[in-house]
Design a protein around this motif. Structure first.
Motif, PDB file in Angstrom:
ATOM      1  N   CYS A   1      -3.174  16.740 -11.539  1.00  0.00           N
ATOM      2  CA  CYS A   1      -2.390  14.994 -11.508  1.00  0.00           C
ATOM      3  C   CYS A   1      -1.852  15.174 -10.809  1.00  0.00           C
ATOM      4  O   CYS A   1      -1.484  14.545  -9.593  1.00  0.00           O
ATOM      5  N   ALA A   2      -0.722  16.414 -10.184  1.00  0.00           N
ATOM      6  CA  ALA A   2       0.589  16.257  -9.211  1.00  0.00           C
ATOM      7  C   ALA A   2      -0.087  16.658  -7.908  1.00  0.00           C
ATOM      8  O   ALA A   2       0.124  14.252  -7.135  1.00  0.00           O
ATOM      9  N   PHE A   3      -1.173  16.600  -7.644  1.00  0.00           N
ATOM     10  CA  PHE A   3      -1.519  17.316  -6.188  1.00  0.00           C
ATOM     11  C   PHE A   3      -2.148  15.966  -6.003  1.00  0.00           C
ATOM     12  O   PHE A   3      -2.358  14.635  -4.857  1.00  0.00           O
ATOM     13  N   ALA A   4      -3.364  15.372  -7.232  1.00  0.00           N
ATOM     14  CA  ALA A   4      -3.881  14.345  -6.673  1.00  0.00           C
ATOM     15  C   ALA A   4      -2.441  12.685  -6.610  1.00  0.00           C
ATOM     16  O   ALA A   4      -2.790  11.575  -5.653  1.00  0.00           O
ATOM     17  N   GLY A   5      -2.196  12.975  -7.499  1.00  0.00           N
ATOM     18  CA  GLY A   5      -0.901  12.405  -7.577  1.00  0.00           C
ATOM     19  C   GLY A   5       0.018  11.805  -6.290  1.00  0.00           C
ATOM     20  O   GLY A   5       0.132  10.808  -5.678  1.00  0.00           O
ATOM     21  N   LEU A   6       0.164  12.863  -5.412  1.00  0.00           N
ATOM     22  CA  LEU A   6       0.347  13.097  -3.717  1.00  0.00           C
ATOM     23  C   LEU A   6       0.158  11.990  -2.852  1.00  0.00           C
ATOM     24  O   LEU A   6       0.626  11.513  -2.343  1.00  0.00           O
ATOM     25  N   CYS A   7      -1.147  12.734  -2.835  1.00  0.00           N
ATOM     26  CA  CYS A   7      -2.260  11.935  -2.332  1.00  0.00           C
ATOM     27  C   CYS A   7      -1.898  10.505  -2.819  1.00  0.00           C
ATOM     28  O   CYS A   7      -2.090   9.206  -1.817  1.00  0.00           O
ATOM     29  N   TYR A   8      -2.654   9.421  -4.319  1.00  0.00           N
ATOM     30  CA  TYR A   8      -2.637   8.400  -4.142  1.00  0.00           C
ATOM     31  C   TYR A   8      -0.828   7.533  -3.551  1.00  0.00           C
ATOM     32  O   TYR A   8      -1.203   6.756  -3.461  1.00  0.00           O
ATOM     33  N   ALA A   9      -0.691   8.631  -3.985  1.00  0.00           N
ATOM     34  CA  ALA A   9       1.406   8.126  -3.636  1.00  0.00           C
ATOM     35  C   ALA A   9       1.162   7.653  -2.004  1.00  0.00           C
ATOM     36  O   ALA A   9       1.418   6.683  -1.359  1.00  0.00           O
ATOM     37  N   GLU A  10       0.801   8.831  -1.305  1.00  0.00           N
ATOM     38  CA  GLU A  10       0.753   8.429   0.084  1.00  0.00           C
ATOM     39  C   GLU A  10      -0.323   7.040   0.822  1.00  0.00           C
ATOM     40  O   GLU A  10      -0.013   6.306   1.113  1.00  0.00           O
TER      41      GLU A  10
ATOM     42  N   PRO B 263       1.657   4.024  10.194  1.00  0.00           N
ATOM     43  CA  PRO B 263       3.778   4.272   9.393  1.00  0.00           C
ATOM     44  C   PRO B 263       3.058   3.821   7.972  1.00  0.00           C
ATOM     45  O   PRO B 263       2.092   3.762   6.837  1.00  0.00           O
ATOM     46  N   ARG B 264       3.889   5.343   7.292  1.00  0.00           N
ATOM     47  CA  ARG B 264       3.853   5.848   5.745  1.00  0.00           C
ATOM     48  C   ARG B 264       5.415   5.603   5.252  1.00  0.00           C
ATOM     49  O   ARG B 264       5.671   6.377   5.621  1.00  0.00           O
ATOM     50  N   ALA B 265       5.350   5.011   4.379  1.00  0.00           N
ATOM     51  CA  ALA B 265       7.053   4.819   3.387  1.00  0.00           C
ATOM     52  C   ALA B 265       6.458   6.388   2.907  1.00  0.00           C
ATOM     53  O   ALA B 265       7.763   6.519   2.710  1.00  0.00           O
ATOM     54  N   PHE B 266       5.594   6.825   2.329  1.00  0.00           N
ATOM     55  CA  PHE B 266       5.813   7.955   1.926  1.00  0.00           C
ATOM     56  C   PHE B 266       4.334   8.749   2.108  1.00  0.00           C
ATOM     57  O   PHE B 266       3.635   8.942   2.650  1.00  0.00           O
ATOM     58  N   LYS B 267       4.528  10.340   2.440  1.00  0.00           N
ATOM     59  CA  LYS B 267       4.053  11.304   3.068  1.00  0.00           C
ATOM     60  C   LYS B 267       3.761  12.381   2.038  1.00  0.00           C
ATOM     61  O   LYS B 267       4.245  12.975   1.667  1.00  0.00           O
ATOM     62  N   THR B 268       2.101  12.527   2.158  1.00  0.00           N
ATOM     63  CA  THR B 268       1.527  13.801   1.276  1.00  0.00           C
ATOM     64  C   THR B 268       2.194  14.670   2.013  1.00  0.00           C
ATOM     65  O   THR B 268       2.288  15.154   3.289  1.00  0.00           O
ATOM     66  N   PRO B 269       3.042  15.940   0.787  1.00  0.00           N
ATOM     67  CA  PRO B 269       3.688  17.338   1.542  1.00  0.00           C
ATOM     68  C   PRO B 269       2.537  17.920   1.837  1.00  0.00           C
ATOM     69  O   PRO B 269       1.519  18.179   1.230  1.00  0.00           O
TER      70      PRO B 269
END
Length: 484
Positions: A73-82, A424-430
């Motif tokens: 979920c964390a991996f997917a969540g980081l992608c969702y957040a971006e 522009p991305r306010a949040f970037k998946t690391p």
């Protein structure tokens, strides 16, 4: 063929998201989005599936199953957040897929999300009904068995009473009807109720952990990882993986936050906070809760128990809190159903605006400014499943549909970084592409760990969706009419 993979441009998506007289109302703060995520996450997975996964798959190591599921979920969540910070539009993974992989893939993921949200709401409604029956049973109130369970279900009360062979599950239908009507009234009212329910159930989870910790019997952790029985899903490390796939249902709510992007006050900031904040908080609570529960009672005793939390808590001697625990679980289930119904209505709202579904699904109420016809449609659809279909047949379909959606979102981030790096991305998946690739691998592994029947049902469901797409959606797509 090119029409199948026509993509929606980002300027078009953002234009659609702008608040207008006909648009959805922006009322949700970052805190409300975190509460929305927690409201969707903590529910049936924690209070019911933890015991099943411990008894049948992982033993006390169900805590590791939760961690493994949380990693996926964390991996997917980081992608969702971006995506959510870059494309703050209602529709979740459906909208993201439309922008990155084209209309055909977007339709598949949108259709797949029905499994996650609509059937997820039905699954939790059935579990809600079981705890309500137990609550009423304590006070000598008995619903006629014909109206208590579906025709193919048997429910066992804590005193051994069996309820079986009914006509339909009336309590499950009633809770779906009431929450659908609340959603029609407005998102702000729904969020206010959800905030209250979240505070209540999180408080009870914390009380369970604190009071139960001093009653843990270390002998119940021996062995912590039971030896595999020879079957892939029964204990050992493979059992832990299967347990992770089973309890994955407990995490499916966090992506429901992204479906409310168009109703967030500051989606660029609020979406990442809502998605990742709710996921982190719930993972910590899940691991502690599972550790205490399997420490209070031997994991084998949870076999076939639909109320493992109540069973385990009985070992503490705090009998006066048993009724309060059930009330809190009912509150937890209520907020999960609420958020699931909200998520599903927003996905169909987006698909209808794109012409892939009839205009009926995107009509906004002139006063409440909610997609009320979609809410009414799913009020009937989800009620039918909740009233007639056994919970065991619903749960695995929800998990496999969710894992499939998460995989496509992870792939979408890689595509967007390659084709639209300037956005522009306010949040970037690391650590791209490492994080999204790991998301696909973990989700794929958990899908592999689910029963073959789940794959067969997913195939049938997708076949039905493809038929609708080629006979209706493809010919009515607004984007398809604009492009040669």
């Amino acid at each position: 063929m090119s029409r199948l993979f026509a993509k929606k441009s980002l300027p078009l998506l953002l234009a659609e998201a702008s608040e207008s007289e006909k648009g959805l109302k922006r009322t949700l703060s970052s805190g409300a989005l975190v509460a929305l995520g927690i409201g969707a996450i903590i529910g049936a997975g924690l209070f019911s599936l933890t015991g099943i996964a411990a008894a049948e798959n992982a033993g006390p190591a169900v805590t590791i199953s939760f961690v493994l599921a949380a990693v996926g979920c964390a991996f997917a969540g980081l992608c969702y957040a971006e995506f959510a910070s870059m494309i703050p539009v209602a529709g979740s993974a459906y909208t993201y897929s439309y922008a990155t992989m084209g209309e055909f893939v977007a339709w598949i993921i949108g259709w797949d999300l029905v499994l996650e949200y609509a059937l997820g709401a039905a699954t939790v409604a059935v579990s809600w009904s079981r705890y309500l029956l137990e609550f009423l049973h304590k006070f000598g109130i008995h619903i006629p068995h014909q109206l208590a369970v579906s025709p193919w279900e048997t429910v066992k009360m804590s005193d051994g009473t069996l309820i079986e062979g009914g006509l339909f599950n009336l309590p499950a239908v009633i809770i779906v009807l009431l929450l659908s009507l609340l959603l029609i009234k407005g998102t702000r009212e729904s969020a206010g109720m959800n905030n209250f329910l979240v505070i209540l159930k999180v408080s009870v989870v914390i009380v369970f952990i604190i009071l139960g910790w001093s009653h843990i019997d270390p002998a119940n952790y021996d062995p912590y990882i039971p030896a595999n029985t020879g079957k892939y899903e029964n204990f050992g490390w493979t059992g832990i993986a299967t347990g992770a796939a089973v309890v994955f249902f407990a995490f499916i709510g966090f992506d429901a936050v992204s479906t409310a992007a168009q109703e967030a006050k500051n989606p660029q900031k609020g979406m990442p906070i809502g998605i990742l904040g709710s996921l982190i908080i719930c993972t910590i609570l899940y691991v502690l809760f599972a550790h205490v529960m399997t420490g209070l009672l031997n994991y084998k005793l949870f076999a076939g128990d639909a109320k493992p939390a109540a069973t385990a808590f009985a070992q503490t001697g705090y009998d006066f809190l048993q009724t309060g625990l059930i009330i809190a679980i009912l509150a937890g289930y209520t907020s999960v159903i609420l958020v699931m119904l909200l998520g599903q209505s927003r996905v169909f709202y987006s698909m209808s605006r794109d012409g892939l579904l009839p205009k009926f699904f995107s009509d906004v109420h002139p006063r409440f400014r909610t997609p009320w016809k979609t809410n009414a449609f799913f009020m009937v659809f989800v009620s039918l499943f909740a009233g007639l279909v056994p919970v065991s047949d619903l749960g695995h379909m929800v998990s496999i549909g969710t894992l499939f959606a998460f995989s496509l979102v992870c792939i979408g981030v890689i595509i967007m970084r390659k084709k639209m790096p300037e956005i522009p991305r306010a949040f970037k998946t690391p650590l791209v592409p490492f994080v999204p690739i790991m998301g696909v691998l973990v989700c794929g592994y958990l899908m592999y760990s689910l029963p073959k029947e789940s794959w067969a049902r997913l195939a049938i469901w997708l076949a039905l969706g493809l038929a609708i797409y080629f006979f209706y959606s493809r010919h009515n797509s607004k984007l398809g009419k604009e492009k040669p």
